[in-house]
Design an enzyme around this catalytic site. Structure first.
Site, PDB file in Angstrom:
ATOM      1  N   GLY A   1       1.395   3.102   7.421  1.00 14.44           N
ATOM      2  CA  GLY A   1       0.849   4.451   7.422  1.00 14.44           C
ATOM      3  C   GLY A   1       0.726   5.067   6.048  1.00 14.44           C
ATOM      4  N   SER A   2       1.748   4.924   5.223  1.00 14.77           N
ATOM      5  CA  SER A   2       1.718   5.533   3.894  1.00 14.77           C
ATOM      6  C   SER A   2       1.088   4.627   2.852  1.00 14.77           C
ATOM      7  CB  SER A   2       3.146   5.871   3.446  1.00 14.77           C
ATOM      8  OG  SER A   2       3.876   4.678   3.216  1.00 14.77           O
TER       9      SER A   2
ATOM     10  N   GLU B   1       0.877   5.713  15.005  1.00 17.48           N
ATOM     11  CA  GLU B   1       1.560   4.620  15.716  1.00 17.48           C
ATOM     12  C   GLU B   1       0.924   4.372  17.082  1.00 17.48           C
ATOM     13  OE1 GLU B   1       5.448   6.245  13.364  1.00 17.48           O
ATOM     14  OE2 GLU B   1       5.181   6.723  15.484  1.00 17.48           O
TER      15      GLU B   1
END
Length: 190
Positions: free
Chosen positions: A88-89, A157
């Site tokens: 995600g990051s 997610e």
């Protein structure tokens, strides 16, 4: 019960908006890379990792030679292997290290992320952007993500899990497989 209905509609509505924004060319590239790959390695951490591990299982059901990086039976990464990371990051220290190691061994690094900044973006050979909110992701504008009422990266997610399932459905059709073909590869010693 009313609160449950409202929150579930909110989450599902957000996911629909995320999928409306996914880039079709990136999906085509992902499908082609998976179909042509001899060996596929997958990496993810936390809840993103749970989604990615489920994807690894389905790729195995499709008949692909696939390995979840955290398994003790994972073999060596070699030149030309496909290495898929969901982050995600796009900047988690142990994933940075593992992906960097895979690149040094000659793997093709394909990153799935919503983030606009991060170390993994700088080393990835290709990126599939999932325009969802993720924990610690960096965005340059509000156009890059779907706002969320959910907490701590849930939207990314959840989107990953469903995104991967849809990709498997598309691969099954493109590879000329049936549900029965996939079921024959399901673990049969349970």
């Amino acid at each position: 019960m009313q609160e449950f209905q409202e929150l579930s509609k909110c989450a599902l509505g957000e996911l629909s908006k995320v999928f409306e924004r996914v880039n079709g060319k990136e999906i085509r590239m992902l499908l082609d890379k998976i179909k042509s790959a001899e060996h596929i390695f997958l990496l993810g951490a936390g809840r993103e990792g749970i989604s990615t591990k489920a994807f690894a299982m389905r790729l195995m059901h499709l008949g692909k030679d696939v390995h979840w990086v955290w398994d003790d039976t994972t073999p060596a990464v070699k030149e030309g292997d496909l290495f898929i990371c969901a982050c995600g990051s796009a900047d988690v220290s142990h994933e940075n290290t593992i992906c960097g190691n895979a690149k040094r061994e000659g793997a093709y690094l394909l990153l799935l992320t919503p983030s606009s900044e991060g170390f993994l973006l700088s080393i990835a050979d290709a990126v599939v952007k999932i325009p969802a909110m993720a924990y610690k992701a960096v965005y340059h504008s509000e156009e890059e993500y779907v706002p969320t009422a959910q907490m701590m990266g849930n939207q990314f997610e959840q989107a990953l899990f469903i995104f991967f399932d849809v990709i498997v459905m598309m691969l099954k059709d493109e590879m000329g497989l049936t549900n029965e073909d996939m079921e024959k590869r399901h673990r049969n010693v349970e």
